[in-house]
Design a protein around this motif. Structure first.
Motif, PDB file in Angstrom:
ATOM      1  N   MET A   1       0.828  -1.208   0.000  1.00 24.58           N
ATOM      2  CA  MET A   1       0.000   0.000   0.000  1.00 24.58           C
ATOM      3  C   MET A   1       0.862   1.258   0.000  1.00 24.58           C
ATOM      4  O   MET A   1       0.607   2.211  -0.735  1.00 24.58           O
ATOM      5  N   ILE A   2       1.895   1.253   0.842  1.00 24.14           N
ATOM      6  CA  ILE A   2       2.783   2.426   0.928  1.00 24.14           C
ATOM      7  C   ILE A   2       3.556   2.603  -0.378  1.00 24.14           C
ATOM      8  O   ILE A   2       3.661   3.709  -0.917  1.00 24.14           O
ATOM      9  N   GLY A   3       4.098   1.510  -0.902  1.00 19.57           N
ATOM     10  CA  GLY A   3       4.870   1.582  -2.136  1.00 19.57           C
ATOM     11  C   GLY A   3       4.054   2.057  -3.317  1.00 19.57           C
ATOM     12  O   GLY A   3       4.510   2.884  -4.117  1.00 19.57           O
ATOM     13  N   SER A   4       2.823   1.546  -3.435  1.00 17.74           N
ATOM     14  CA  SER A   4       1.975   1.961  -4.556  1.00 17.74           C
ATOM     15  C   SER A   4       1.546   3.411  -4.404  1.00 17.74           C
ATOM     16  O   SER A   4       1.416   4.131  -5.398  1.00 17.74           O
ATOM     17  N   ALA A   5       1.338   3.860  -3.163  1.00 13.51           N
ATOM     18  CA  ALA A   5       0.967   5.260  -2.944  1.00 13.51           C
ATOM     19  C   ALA A   5       2.113   6.187  -3.357  1.00 13.51           C
ATOM     20  O   ALA A   5       1.885   7.236  -3.984  1.00 13.51           O
ATOM     21  N   LEU A   6       3.344   5.805  -3.024  1.00 16.98           N
ATOM     22  CA  LEU A   6       4.508   6.621  -3.402  1.00 16.98           C
ATOM     23  C   LEU A   6       4.643   6.698  -4.925  1.00 16.98           C
ATOM     24  O   LEU A   6       4.864   7.773  -5.499  1.00 16.98           O
ATOM     25  N   GLY A   7       4.523   5.555  -5.572  1.00 22.67           N
ATOM     26  CA  GLY A   7       4.599   5.546  -7.030  1.00 22.67           C
ATOM     27  C   GLY A   7       3.472   6.332  -7.664  1.00 22.67           C
ATOM     28  O   GLY A   7       3.663   7.033  -8.668  1.00 22.67           O
ATOM     29  N   ALA A   8       2.275   6.224  -7.065  1.00 27.56           N
ATOM     30  CA  ALA A   8       1.109   6.937  -7.588  1.00 27.56           C
ATOM     31  C   ALA A   8       1.295   8.440  -7.517  1.00 27.56           C
ATOM     32  O   ALA A   8       0.883   9.173  -8.424  1.00 27.56           O
ATOM     33  N   VAL A   9       1.906   8.919  -6.440  1.00 21.89           N
ATOM     34  CA  VAL A   9       2.160  10.362  -6.305  1.00 21.89           C
ATOM     35  C   VAL A   9       3.056  10.848  -7.436  1.00 21.89           C
ATOM     36  O   VAL A   9       2.806  11.887  -8.058  1.00 21.89           O
ATOM     37  N   VAL A  10       4.104  10.087  -7.727  1.00 20.56           N
ATOM     38  CA  VAL A  10       5.064  10.484  -8.769  1.00 20.56           C
ATOM     39  C   VAL A  10       4.384  10.600 -10.128  1.00 20.56           C
ATOM     40  O   VAL A  10       4.565  11.592 -10.845  1.00 20.56           O
ATOM     41  N   ILE A  11       3.601   9.596 -10.509  1.00 18.84           N
ATOM     42  CA  ILE A  11       2.993   9.640 -11.846  1.00 18.84           C
ATOM     43  C   ILE A  11       1.812  10.602 -11.900  1.00 18.84           C
ATOM     44  O   ILE A  11       1.528  11.179 -12.950  1.00 18.84           O
ATOM     45  N   THR A  12       1.138  10.802 -10.775  1.00 21.14           N
ATOM     46  CA  THR A  12      -0.031  11.693 -10.780  1.00 21.14           C
ATOM     47  C   THR A  12       0.377  13.152 -10.895  1.00 21.14           C
ATOM     48  O   THR A  12      -0.234  13.914 -11.659  1.00 21.14           O
ATOM     49  N   VAL A  13       1.378  13.563 -10.152  1.00 24.55           N
ATOM     50  CA  VAL A  13       1.814  14.964 -10.219  1.00 24.55           C
ATOM     51  C   VAL A  13       2.422  15.278 -11.576  1.00 24.55           C
ATOM     52  O   VAL A  13       2.525  16.449 -11.957  1.00 24.55           O
ATOM     53  N   ASN A  14       2.799  14.235 -12.316  1.00 25.76           N
ATOM     54  CA  ASN A  14       3.329  14.428 -13.666  1.00 25.76           C
ATOM     55  C   ASN A  14       2.287  14.133 -14.747  1.00 25.76           C
ATOM     56  O   ASN A  14       2.618  14.011 -15.917  1.00 25.76           O
ATOM     57  N   HIS A  15       1.019  13.988 -14.309  1.00 27.01           N
ATOM     58  CA  HIS A  15      -0.137  13.899 -15.218  1.00 27.01           C
ATOM     59  C   HIS A  15      -0.053  12.718 -16.183  1.00 27.01           C
ATOM     60  O   HIS A  15      -0.402  12.839 -17.362  1.00 27.01           O
ATOM     61  N   VAL A  16       0.409  11.577 -15.688  1.00 28.94           N
ATOM     62  CA  VAL A  16       0.477  10.380 -16.528  1.00 28.94           C
ATOM     63  C   VAL A  16      -0.934   9.846 -16.763  1.00 28.94           C
ATOM     64  O   VAL A  16      -1.726   9.708 -15.831  1.00 28.94           O
ATOM     65  N   LYS A  17      -1.239   9.539 -18.026  1.00 28.40           N
ATOM     66  CA  LYS A  17      -2.556   9.020 -18.387  1.00 28.40           C
ATOM     67  C   LYS A  17      -2.429   7.838 -19.342  1.00 28.40           C
ATOM     68  O   LYS A  17      -1.398   7.659 -19.989  1.00 28.40           O
ATOM     69  N   ALA A  18      -3.507   7.071 -19.420  1.00 29.37           N
ATOM     70  CA  ALA A  18      -3.584   5.964 -20.373  1.00 29.37           C
ATOM     71  C   ALA A  18      -4.775   6.201 -21.293  1.00 29.37           C
ATOM     72  O   ALA A  18      -5.873   6.461 -20.808  1.00 29.37           O
ATOM     73  N   PRO A  19      -4.576   6.130 -22.605  1.00 34.88           N
ATOM     74  CA  PRO A  19      -5.700   6.308 -23.526  1.00 34.88           C
ATOM     75  C   PRO A  19      -6.573   5.067 -23.642  1.00 34.88           C
ATOM     76  O   PRO A  19      -7.599   5.073 -24.310  1.00 34.88           O
TER      77      PRO A  19
END
Length: 479
Positions: free
Chosen positions: A406-424
């Protein structure tokens, strides 16, 4: 691994005995029990059985993980011992549904609508990923796509793109088929309903915003009532609700119309009534509701990206435990249709990877050969997008690996979210998931993946040193 009758008898005894079993079926990897009383399950005893790789309760069913191939043989022996008749998945679901609340029933319904069409959606996502490799600029050549440098590949890319986009272009038909079937109607009418909602003569939903701005939205005049002549391309809620309405209308008509004239009346009346109600009432209301949900999520992740990422990235695996994660398939599709990409699905990928890494760490921590083998195989499964064996078979059993993930995925999620990563598109929710991410965002997404791989692995080792939970070292019995 041999399968003894004694081992299967132990499973039956551990779930409360054959008198506690209302019905049983199985899927590719799991036995699915509809039990009269889950409190009678002896989880400690079940955990010690060699055949059992894990177990959990979901949507009123108690599910025991056996593994592909073996589960078929175990099921046959189980039916022989209990004397019960083989049950279908639907029969077990119907029995189990009596034991779940309203929210669980809603989640179960959404799951049963979207799971059957998931192969088409995932296939489309993977094909779009291949097309991204061919048509994405800057992947192989600076500021150029592969098809720009090698124009002979352009038509190949175009055909792949056409095949990939078909599932999303006619998504409403897929949902209509699955939803009407789930609600008890004729699935072929569901296909017609879905295609009707995206008919070429309607204003394409993707152009609706521009048409509103320019004042060019076409309308039907129904005795003074203005009804927008708008399609629902990529929309989920309109076809879901309309499918429910269609199924109930059809069921009602079948009960009241004589068999001799059903063919002439039931389908035409059901489609006609549903069509008018869909365009006049259901479509406009659900279209607005779907957009509001989309705008709400976009607002949260745009203005509070860290909070959104921590909540969704940290607790997505908790949703998997409850089964509520299935609801977000609809949300992902709505985001793709409304904004051109989903920021939730890339986080899902990291969550799956994180659970796999936590399970992999347990392979090195435990001295129990059964758990060691289960940890390795379930980690591989999670890396390929299937997390249930890792979550229920390993991580939740010891708790600290689950929290580490949970902690690891939250950390990774923060990195990609603040950089606006999306999937089409939606693809495989594991290591191959990068193929469904916009190619220009692969770099930052790979950083997020590395965090989701490394952080849970290290944290699981750290927490194991402080955990009061004893890592079992007993030797497993021979089966």
């Amino acid at each position: 691994m041999g399968i003894s009758k004694i081992s299967v008898e132990e499973i039956i005894e551990a779930v409360g005995g054959k008198d506690n079993i209302s019905a049983t079926t199985h899927c590719v990897t799991r036995l699915r029990f509809a039990l009269k009383d889950e409190k009678k399950v002896d989880k400690t005893k079940l955990d010690e059985i060699d055949l059992v790789k894990g177990f959990f309760s979901s949507n009123g069913q108690f599910q025991v993980v056996i593994g592909p191939g073996l589960v078929d043989k175990v099921y046959d022996i189980l039916i022989e011992i209990t004397g019960n008749q083989s049950a279908t998945k639907q029969e077990v679901k119907d029995i189990a549904s009596k034991n779940i609340n309203l929210l669980q029933r809603l989640v179960k319904t959404l799951s049963e609508v979207f799971i059957p069409i998931l192969p088409a959606i995932v296939a489309a996502g993977l094909l779009m990923g291949i097309n991204n490799l061919l048509a994405g600029k800057g992947i192989f050549f600076a500021n150029q796509a592969l098809i720009d440098v090698h124009p002979e590949l352009r038509d190949i890319s175009d055909i792949i793109n056409l095949i990939a986009n078909t599932s999303f272009t006619f998504l409403s038909a897929l949902i209509g088929w699955s939803a009407v079937k789930k609600f008890g109607g004729n699935p072929l009418l569901g296909i017609v309903l879905g295609l009707m909602l995206v008919h070429p003569s309607l204003l394409n939903a993707y152009n609706y915003g521009d048409a509103v701005t320019k004042g060019t939205v076409p309308y039907w005049n129904l005795f003074g009532l203005k009804v927008a002549k708008v399609g629902y391309q990529g929309q989920v809620l309109p076809v879901l609700v309309s499918s429910y309405f269609l199924a109930k209308i059809e069921i009602g008509l079948n009960k009241r119309i004589p068999d001799s004239i059903k063919l002439l009346l039931v389908s035409p009346i059901a489609l006609l009534v549903t069509g008018f109600v869909s365009f006049i009432i259901i479509g406009p209301i659900t279209f607005s509701l779907g957009n509001e949900i989309t705008y709400g999520l976009v607002y949260i992740f745009s203005h509070f990206p860290v909070i959104g990422a921590v909540i969704y990235g940290g607790f997505y695996s908790v949703l998997v435990i409850t089964g509520m994660h299935q609801m977000f398939l609809a949300v992902d599709m709505q985001l793709i249709a409304s904004t051109g990409g989903t920021f939730l699905w890339p986080i899902l990928v990291l969550c799956n990877i994180a659970q796999g890494s936590a399970a992999l760490a347990m392979m090195f921590i435990t001295k129990n050969e059964k758990i060691k083998g289960l940890a390795f195989t379930s980690a591989i499964s999670a890396y390929l997008g299937i997390t249930e064996p890792a979550i229920f078979g390993v991580n939740l059993r010891f708790k600290f690996p689950f929290f580490s993930a949970m902690i690891g995925s939250a950390l990774g999620a923060v990195v990609i979210t603040v950089n606006h990563v999306k999937a089409p598109s939606i693809g495989v929710g594991g290591l191959p998931g990068f193929l469904s991410i916009f190619p220009q965002q692969w770099g930052i997404f790979f950083i997020g993946m590395i965090i989701a791989i490394v952080a849970p692995f290290i944290l699981t080792f750290i927490f194991s040193n402080f955990s009061n939970i004893k890592i079992p070292t007993f030797k497993n019995k021979k089966s």
